[in-house]
Motif scaffolding. Structure first.
Motif, PDB file in Angstrom:
ATOM      1  N   PRO A   1     -25.440  -3.200   0.010  1.00  0.00           N
ATOM      2  CA  PRO A   1     -26.513  -3.223  -0.934  1.00  0.00           C
ATOM      3  C   PRO A   1     -27.451  -4.167  -0.570  1.00  0.00           C
ATOM      4  N   THR A   2     -27.180  -5.121   0.392  1.00  0.00           N
ATOM      5  CA  THR A   2     -28.579  -5.946   0.935  1.00  0.00           C
ATOM      6  C   THR A   2     -29.356  -5.029   2.125  1.00  0.00           C
ATOM      7  N   LYS A   3     -28.800  -4.046   2.728  1.00  0.00           N
ATOM      8  CA  LYS A   3     -29.398  -3.253   3.622  1.00  0.00           C
ATOM      9  C   LYS A   3     -30.255  -2.683   2.815  1.00  0.00           C
TER      10      LYS A   3
ATOM     11  N   ILE B   1     -31.881  -3.265   0.067  1.00  0.00           N
ATOM     12  CA  ILE B   1     -33.282  -3.992  -0.123  1.00  0.00           C
ATOM     13  C   ILE B   1     -33.775  -4.498   0.882  1.00  0.00           C
TER      14      ILE B   1
ATOM     15  N   LEU C   1     -25.599  -8.861  -8.440  1.00  0.00           N
ATOM     16  CA  LEU C   1     -25.620  -9.057  -7.020  1.00  0.00           C
ATOM     17  C   LEU C   1     -25.607 -10.468  -6.637  1.00  0.00           C
TER      18      LEU C   1
ATOM     19  N   PHE D   1     -23.015 -12.103  -4.201  1.00  0.00           N
ATOM     20  CA  PHE D   1     -23.316 -12.809  -2.896  1.00  0.00           C
ATOM     21  C   PHE D   1     -22.619 -14.144  -3.037  1.00  0.00           C
TER      22      PHE D   1
ATOM     23  N   LEU E   1     -18.302  -5.343  -4.205  1.00  0.00           N
ATOM     24  CA  LEU E   1     -19.763  -5.819  -3.680  1.00  0.00           C
ATOM     25  C   LEU E   1     -19.554  -7.112  -2.826  1.00  0.00           C
TER      26      LEU E   1
ATOM     27  N   VAL F   1     -18.518  -5.890   0.960  1.00  0.00           N
ATOM     28  CA  VAL F   1     -19.245  -5.043   1.711  1.00  0.00           C
ATOM     29  C   VAL F   1     -20.696  -5.911   2.151  1.00  0.00           C
ATOM     30  N   SER F   2     -21.172  -6.681   0.961  1.00  0.00           N
ATOM     31  CA  SER F   2     -22.303  -7.143   1.531  1.00  0.00           C
ATOM     32  C   SER F   2     -22.258  -8.356   2.451  1.00  0.00           C
ATOM     33  N   PHE F   3     -23.364  -8.131   3.513  1.00  0.00           N
ATOM     34  CA  PHE F   3     -23.373  -9.134   4.366  1.00  0.00           C
ATOM     35  C   PHE F   3     -22.027  -8.910   5.451  1.00  0.00           C
TER      36      PHE F   3
ATOM     37  N   TYR G   1     -26.312 -12.261  10.076  1.00  0.00           N
ATOM     38  CA  TYR G   1     -26.724 -11.100   9.156  1.00  0.00           C
ATOM     39  C   TYR G   1     -27.201 -12.100   7.840  1.00  0.00           C
TER      40      TYR G   1
ATOM     41  N   TRP H   1     -31.142 -12.596   6.124  1.00  0.00           N
ATOM     42  CA  TRP H   1     -31.370 -12.382   4.878  1.00  0.00           C
ATOM     43  C   TRP H   1     -31.906 -13.276   4.188  1.00  0.00           C
TER      44      TRP H   1
ATOM     45  N   TYR I   1     -35.327 -12.255   3.395  1.00  0.00           N
ATOM     46  CA  TYR I   1     -35.527 -11.445   2.541  1.00  0.00           C
ATOM     47  C   TYR I   1     -34.980 -12.083   1.069  1.00  0.00           C
TER      48      TYR I   1
ATOM     49  N   PHE J   1     -36.628 -11.154  -2.565  1.00  0.00           N
ATOM     50  CA  PHE J   1     -35.951 -10.415  -3.500  1.00  0.00           C
ATOM     51  C   PHE J   1     -35.920 -10.884  -4.999  1.00  0.00           C
TER      52      PHE J   1
END
Lengths: 69, 367
Positions: free
Chosen positions: A54-56, A58, B95, B99, B316, B319-321, B326, B330, B334, B338
């Motif tokens: 999901p971060t990709k 954004i 999210l 995270f 979630l 799969v994130s980061f 990375y 982020w 970002y 965000f």
């Protein structure tokens, strides 16, 4: 994979009968929807499918409007 | 969910805020990377910038007593747009939750148990948090007292033990970073640790006395900012220019403690500390997401949604980061942007609209 299926059946067995007995259909509906989504995602993860990050998304959004540090 | 109608006291909310914000303590190493030895200044400026925004959250909650963020959105923006805004907020909280699960797993994986797969940490942590969420917000608030005191005690303890290692010439040269870097760090500090307490607007309806809300929120944030400041000053004084090398600054600084070859390996205290505050943070975010979603779908009780939403969050988080590098990128580029719409734009806007439309209408809403 087997662990995922076992865990999800445990959740169903644990929560469903109570909801059906108390006739809370609305909660049962959303419980099933979220659980189904979670189940599909978990099975895909267990099968080793590359799920999108999901971060990709954004990141691409902020890159396209050229707004980042 | 048990204890949904239990009330929390103002003092408990203060401790909840302290633990919640301390859950972001890993962020400090990111700040150290950007402004190096001047981090303490950007920390102060970040706090000063956040105060008006935090007051806007508090006044928003005070204006609508007994209502949470979703109900407030419904009143201010009307039914349809309010729902859309609420859905965006809930996605934001979901999210954030994912995270933070990823953060705890990465931390354990990288520093304490490198051989164990990430999934194990996430699932175990998620189950504990699900249990806590089921007990209700009052139980979480009671637990936060313990974690907040533990955090403060640990910071004081390690700072005292490190006095011998400190070298205050490490703060020189001052004002080395550019204005843009100060701005960036202030923005990150405001949007990430401090601004995230917008999530607490979902639980301020459980406050016993919401007249005290603005003071409580600013107090809680202020104490957290002081703890952050103490950590940054300690780390910079101990590690000097090398703070930019480490991806986990506090951990490295406390690792320097070695008193008579007896008091060593205290860095585990930092790890415990971090786990405890992150536990509170995750519980609050989890609670907020679950109550928010159940309110949005108009379910009577949110208990059945805890596990089913949790299963989505676990994926979630997995799969994130992809990598720590990375994750840092982020956070660096970002993350603050965000979070900006949710923490800096929408709440003051809501307050402004509420003021202009003279909401809530006098219908005996104010108790």
């Amino acid at each position: 994979m087997i662990i995922v299926i076992l865990a999800f059946s445990a959740m169903v067995v644990w929560q469903m009968p109570k909801l059906i007995k108390e006739r809370r259909w609305r909660e049962l509906k959303y419980f099933s929807i979220f659980l189904f989504v979670g189940f599909v995602l978990n099975v895909l993860l267990a099968m080793g499918v590359e799920l999108p990050d999901p971060t990709k998304g954004i990141q691409i959004f902020f890159d396209t409007i050229k707004l980042h540090y | 969910m048990n204890g949904i109608n239990e009330k929390i006291k103002a003092s408990q909310l203060t401790f909840l805020i302290i633990s919640f914000i301390q859950g972001s303590v890993l962020l400090i190493s990111l700040v150290d990377d950007i402004t190096k030895q001047d981090s303490w200044m950007s920390m102060v400026s970040g706090f000063v910038v956040s105060v008006p925004f935090i007051l806007s959250y508090a006044f928003l909650a005070k204006r609508f007593p007994g209502k949470n963020l979703i109900e407030i959105n419904d009143i201010i923006y009307g039914n349809t747009i309010g729902k859309i805004v609420s859905i965006f907020y809930l996605l934001f909280f979901l999210l954030l939750l994912a995270f933070n699960f990823g953060d705890i797993a990465d931390f354990f994986n990288g520093y304490i148990m490198p051989e164990t797969p990430k999934m194990v940490f996430i699932v175990v942590f998620a189950l504990i948090c699900a249990f806590a969420v089921k007990r209700g917000i009052a139980a979480i608030a009671k637990a936060s007292l313990l974690t907040a005191i533990f955090t403060i005690a640990a910071v004081i303890f390690t700072t005292i033990l490190l006095i011998g290692e400190m070298d205050f010439s490490n703060f020189q040269p001052m004002f080395e970073s550019s204005a843009k870097e100060y701005l960036q760090v202030s923005h990150i500090m405001f949007c990430l640790p401090f601004g995230e307490i917008i999530a607490l607007l979902m639980i301020t309806q459980h406050m016993k006395n919401d007249k005290k809300l603005p003071r409580t929120m600013v107090w809680g944030t202020g104490i957290s900012a002081l703890i952050f400041l103490a950590i940054v000053v300690r780390d910079t004084a101990v590690l000097g220019a090398s703070i930019t090398i480490f991806s986990e600054t506090s951990y490295q600084a406390v690792r320097m403690i070695d008193i008579g070859e007896f008091l060593t390996r205290i860095e585990l205290l930092v790890a415990l500390n971090y786990t405890a505050s992150l536990f509170i943070k995750i519980c609050v975010l989890y609670f907020v997401t679950v109550t928010g979603v159940s309110q949005l779908v108009r379910a009577k009780s949110s208990t059945p949604l805890i596990l089913s939403l949790g299963s989505i969050v676990i994926v979630l988080a997995m799969v994130s980061f992809g990598s720590t590098i990375y994750r840092n990128e982020w956070g660096y580029k970002y993350a603050a942007l965000f979070a900006t719409p949710f923490t800096a734009i929408l709440p003051p806007l809501s307050l402004l609209i509420a003021k202009i439309r003279k909401l809530p209408n006098t219908g005996g809403v104010r108790q």
